[in-house]
Design an enzyme around this catalytic site. Structure first.
Site, PDB file in Angstrom:
ATOM      1  N   GLU A 110       1.281  -1.141   0.134  1.00 13.84           N
ATOM      2  CA  GLU A 110      -0.033   0.023   0.246  1.00 13.84           C
ATOM      3  C   GLU A 110       0.696   1.226  -0.177  1.00 13.84           C
ATOM      4  OE1 GLU A 110      -1.806  -1.170   3.415  1.00 13.84           O
ATOM      5  OE2 GLU A 110      -1.073  -0.018   4.402  1.00 13.84           O
ATOM      6  N   CYS A 123       3.344   8.482   0.887  1.00 14.39           N
ATOM      7  CA  CYS A 123       4.158   7.208   1.779  1.00 14.39           C
ATOM      8  C   CYS A 123       4.314   5.545   1.727  1.00 14.39           C
ATOM      9  CB  CYS A 123       2.892   7.145   3.450  1.00 14.39           C
ATOM     10  SG  CYS A 123       3.655   5.869   4.369  1.00 14.39           S
ATOM     11  N   CYS A 130       7.409  -7.455   6.652  1.00 12.53           N
ATOM     12  CA  CYS A 130       8.779  -6.869   7.726  1.00 12.53           C
ATOM     13  C   CYS A 130       8.956  -7.866   8.366  1.00 12.53           C
ATOM     14  CB  CYS A 130       8.275  -4.940   7.858  1.00 12.53           C
ATOM     15  SG  CYS A 130       9.793  -4.210   8.480  1.00 12.53           S
ATOM     16  N   CYS A 134       8.610  -5.589  15.294  1.00 14.29           N
ATOM     17  CA  CYS A 134       7.665  -4.263  15.711  1.00 14.29           C
ATOM     18  C   CYS A 134       6.337  -4.734  16.247  1.00 14.29           C
ATOM     19  CB  CYS A 134       7.841  -2.879  15.861  1.00 14.29           C
ATOM     20  SG  CYS A 134       9.467  -2.271  15.011  1.00 14.29           S
ATOM     21  N   CYS A 137       3.629  -2.039  15.627  1.00 14.45           N
ATOM     22  CA  CYS A 137       3.645  -2.159  13.790  1.00 14.45           C
ATOM     23  C   CYS A 137       2.678  -3.756  12.822  1.00 14.45           C
ATOM     24  CB  CYS A 137       4.451  -2.253  13.093  1.00 14.45           C
ATOM     25  SG  CYS A 137       4.640  -1.949  11.477  1.00 14.45           S
ATOM     26  N   GLU A 186      11.287  -2.947   6.153  1.00 16.06           N
ATOM     27  CA  GLU A 186      12.356  -1.922   6.034  1.00 16.06           C
ATOM     28  C   GLU A 186      13.721  -1.821   4.993  1.00 16.06           C
ATOM     29  OE1 GLU A 186      14.014  -0.388   8.811  1.00 16.06           O
ATOM     30  OE2 GLU A 186      16.253  -0.221   8.093  1.00 16.06           O
ATOM     31  N   SER A 219      13.181   6.326   6.610  1.00 14.35           N
ATOM     32  CA  SER A 219      12.820   6.049   7.619  1.00 14.35           C
ATOM     33  C   SER A 219      12.864   4.445   8.657  1.00 14.35           C
ATOM     34  CB  SER A 219      11.440   6.423   8.125  1.00 14.35           C
ATOM     35  OG  SER A 219      11.136   6.106   9.153  1.00 14.35           O
ATOM     36  N   HIS A 244      11.250   5.152  19.393  1.00 17.49           N
ATOM     37  CA  HIS A 244      10.298   5.010  20.305  1.00 17.49           C
ATOM     38  C   HIS A 244      11.496   5.377  21.095  1.00 17.49           C
ATOM     39  CE1 HIS A 244       8.152   4.946  17.009  1.00 17.49           C
ATOM     40  NE2 HIS A 244       8.339   3.334  16.229  1.00 17.49           N
ATOM     41  N   CYS A 361       0.397   2.550   9.396  1.00 19.51           N
ATOM     42  CA  CYS A 361       1.273   0.993   7.999  1.00 19.51           C
ATOM     43  C   CYS A 361       0.656  -0.282   8.122  1.00 19.51           C
ATOM     44  CB  CYS A 361       2.435   1.291   9.200  1.00 19.51           C
ATOM     45  SG  CYS A 361       4.003   0.098   8.931  1.00 19.51           S
TER      46      CYS A 361
HETATM   47  N1  SAH Z   1      10.813   0.420   8.745  1.00 13.26           N
HETATM   48  C1  SAH Z   1      10.392   1.336   8.728  1.00 13.26           C
HETATM   49  C2  SAH Z   1       9.806   2.552   8.419  1.00 13.26           C
HETATM   50  C3  SAH Z   1       8.554   2.079   8.665  1.00 13.26           C
HETATM   51  S1  SAH Z   1       6.804   2.682   8.833  1.00 13.26           S
HETATM   52  C4  SAH Z   1      10.611   2.110  10.840  1.00 13.26           C
HETATM   53  O1  SAH Z   1      10.220   0.880  11.537  1.00 13.26           O
HETATM   54  O2  SAH Z   1      11.116   3.281  10.382  1.00 13.26           O
HETATM   55  C5  SAH Z   1       7.226   4.705   9.702  1.00 13.26           C
HETATM   56  C6  SAH Z   1       6.816   4.590  11.017  1.00 13.26           C
HETATM   57  O3  SAH Z   1       4.905   4.491  11.871  1.00 13.26           O
HETATM   58  C7  SAH Z   1       8.151   3.921  12.366  1.00 13.26           C
HETATM   59  O4  SAH Z   1       8.555   4.976  12.778  1.00 13.26           O
HETATM   60  C8  SAH Z   1       6.883   2.858  12.990  1.00 13.26           C
HETATM   61  O5  SAH Z   1       7.658   2.654  13.554  1.00 13.26           O
HETATM   62  C9  SAH Z   1       6.051   3.909  13.076  1.00 13.26           C
HETATM   63  N2  SAH Z   1       4.454   3.160  13.185  1.00 13.26           N
HETATM   64  C10 SAH Z   1       4.322   1.704  13.083  1.00 13.26           C
HETATM   65  N3  SAH Z   1       3.291   1.314  13.112  1.00 13.26           N
HETATM   66  C11 SAH Z   1       2.472   2.692  14.001  1.00 13.26           C
HETATM   67  C12 SAH Z   1       1.681   2.087  14.975  1.00 13.26           C
HETATM   68  N4  SAH Z   1       0.660   1.433  15.030  1.00 13.26           N
HETATM   69  N5  SAH Z   1       1.044   3.659  15.862  1.00 13.26           N
HETATM   70  C13 SAH Z   1       2.140   4.665  14.930  1.00 13.26           C
HETATM   71  N6  SAH Z   1       3.407   4.880  14.499  1.00 13.26           N
HETATM   72  C14 SAH Z   1       3.418   3.870  14.143  1.00 13.26           C
END
Ligand code: SAH
Length: 373
Positions: A110, A123, A130, A134, A137, A186, A219, A244, A361
Site C-alpha cells: 500500500e 508514503c 517486514c 516491532c 506495527c 524496512e 525511515s 520510540h 502502516c
Molecule cells: N521500517 C521503517 C519504516 C516503517 S513505518 C521504520 O521502522 O522506521 C514508519 C514509522 O511508523 C516508524 O517510525 C514506525 O515505527 C511507525 N509506526 C508503525 N506502526 C505504528 C503505529 N501503529 N502507530 C504509530 N506509529 C507506527
C-alpha cells in the site's frame, strides 16, 4: 566475540516468480544496455524514460516519437505495469488517499498520498511485509513476504506523481513534492532497490523525477550497517530513526533489532550521517500510553538529544487491530513535548492523517488479506 554481519538484502523465505524487468530497476547507462539486450536500439531506452519520468505517461499510444505499431511492445518490455490498483480509499475530504496495489505475483502493498496546503507527500512501501517484528506495527505482525524491486517501489511514486498531475486530489492539478519511505517494510533491509529508487526520484528528467533529495525521507528501525552505507552514497535525503524510547531495556522489546544495534550505536551512526550530509535527522517516537510516555523518558530523551542536530517527531500510536496498547493521554503527550522543548529539542506531533482508512502502516493490506482469505 565477533557478531555475525546482518545482510542488507535479507534472504527471502520462498523462491518466487521473478519480477519483470523494468527500466526503473537500472541506472541510465544500464537502461540502454537493457534495451539492446531486448533487441531494441539503445536510444529507445531514453525515449521511454522521458515518457515515464518526465511526462509520467503510461499510455504508449501517445508516444509519438515511437512508430505506432511498436509502442505497446516497447512499453511492455521497458515499462511493464508492475503494480495494479486493487482499490483506493479516501478521507480528510479526499485530501488523503490510500491505494492498495497488487504485484505481479498477487502480493499486496500500500501507499498513501496526502495533500497539505504547501505540499503533497506520498508514503510508499519498500517491502511486502517486514521482518523487523516491532510489536505495535501492523506490518510487523505478518513478517516479511518479500523485498520489492526498485521498479515496484518506483511505480508507487510515479503513480502518485501522475495522480497529482492529473488533478485526482481535490484542489486541482499539482506536483508531488515529498516522498517518505514510511509504508510497509524496512527500507535499509532492501538496500540496493531502495538506493536505485532514491536515484530515480532525485535524478533530473528524463533519467528520474527530478525531486530534491531533501524532500525525501528514509525511515529506519536503526540498521547501523545500512545507515553507514547510506552515509557513503552522497545523497542528502532526510534520515528518520524509529527510536520510540531512550532506554535500551524497553527498546529491546519495542524495536527488537535493538538487541543487535543499541541506542548509542544507532545515534552515533545518525550523527555521522548528519555530519556528512549536513542534514538534521528525525527521531520517530510513537507515543504509547503508559509504555513509553512517562515524563522521565522525555527527560532522558531530552538529555540524549540536546546536543544533537535532531528533531523529534512524536506519533500518537495508531492502535493495530487487537492491540492492547493505545495512544497517550492528551496531558501526557503535552507534558512529553514540554519537557523535550525545555532541553531546546525541536518537537512536532504528527497529525493523524488517514486514521479512519486504516492509515497505520500495513493495516489496509492486512484488512484485505482477511477479506480474501
Ligand atoms: N521500517 C521503517 C519504516 C516503517 S513505518 C521504520 O521502522 O522506521 C514508519 C514509522 O511508523 C516508524 O517510525 C514506525 O515505527 C511507525 N509506526 C508503525 N506502526 C505504528 C503505529 N501503529 N502507530 C504509530 N506509529 C507506527
Amino acid at each position: 566475540m565477533s557478531v555475525p554481519e546482518i545482510n542488507l538484502v535479507f534472504d527471502e523465505p520462498v523462491q518466487r516468480k521473478k519480477v519483470p524487468k523494468h527500466l526503473a530497476d537500472y541506472s541510465p547507462i544500464e537502461r540502454r544496455e537493457l534495451a539492446t539486450s531486448l533487441g531494441l536500439p539503445a536510444f529507445r531506452a531514453t525515449q521511454v524514460a522521458t515518457h515515464y519520468f518526465s511526462h509520467l505517461s503510461d499510455d504508449p499510444q501517445s508516444w509519438s516519437d515511437i512508430p505506432a505499431e511498436m509502442r505497446q511492445s516497447i512499453a511492455d518490455q521497458l515499462t511493464p505495469k508492475l503494480i495494479e490498483l486493487v482499490r483506493s480509499v479516501t478521507c480528510d475530504d479526499g485530501m488523503t488517499r490510500k491505494d492498495l496495489w497488487k504485484l505481479h505475483d498477487g502480493v499486496l502493498v500500500e501507499s498513501v498520498l496526502m495533500r497539505y496546503s504547501d505540499r503533497v507527500t506520498v508514503c510508499i512501501s519498500s517491502q511486502a511485509g517486514c521482518g523487523m517484528n516491532c510489536p505495535f506495527c501492523a506490518t510487523g505482525q505478518a513478517g516479511l513476504t518479500r523485498n520489492l524491486s526498485a521498479g515496484e517501489i518506483t511505480e508507487q511514486i510515479v503513480a502518485a506523481a501522475r495522480a497529482c498531475a492529473n488533478g485526482e486530489l481535490p484542489g486541482g492539478a499539482t506536483r508531488l513534492s515529498n516522498i517518505v519511505f514510511m509504508g510497509m517494510g524496512e527500507p535499509l533491509a532492501n538496500y540496493n532497490a531502495v538506493i536505485r529508487s532514491l536515484r530515480n526520484i532525485t535524478d533530473p528528467n528524463p533519467d528520474g523525477l527530478g525531486i530534491s533529495a531533501r524532500s525525501v525521507t528514509v525511515s529506519t528501525v536503526g540498521l547501523v550497517n545500512g545507515i553507514e552505507k547510506l552515509t557513503q552514497e552522497g545523497m542528502a535525503v532526510t534520515l528518520a530513526v524509529s527510536l520510540h524510547t531512550p532506554d535500551d531495556e524497553l527498546r529491546d522489546t519495542l524495536v527488537p533489532i535493538n538487541s543487535r544495534w543499541n541506542i548509542k550505536e544507532v545515534l552515533a551512526a545518525a550523527d555521522a550521517y548528519e555530519k556528512r550530509t549536513g542534514r538534521r535527522y528525525s527521531i520517530e517516537y510513537a507515543l504509547i500510553r503508559d509504555i513509553n510516555d512517562q515524563s522521565w523518558r522525555s527527560d532522558l530523551l531530552g538529555r540524549l538529544l540536546k546536543n544533537r542536530n535532531a528533531h523529534v517527531n512524536l506519533i500518537p500510536l495508531n492502535p493495530t487491530p487487537g492491540s492492547k496498547w493505545t495512544a497517550s493521554r492528551r496531558e501526557d503527550e503535552a507534558e512529553f513535548v514540554r519537557i523535550l522543548e525545555s532541553y531546546g529539542v525541536p518537537v512536532t506531533v504528527r497529525d493523524t492523517r488517514g486514521r479512519e482508512i486504516d492509515g497505520a502502516c500495513g493495516q489496509l493490506a492486512a484488512a484485505e488479506k482477511t477479506r480474501t482469505d
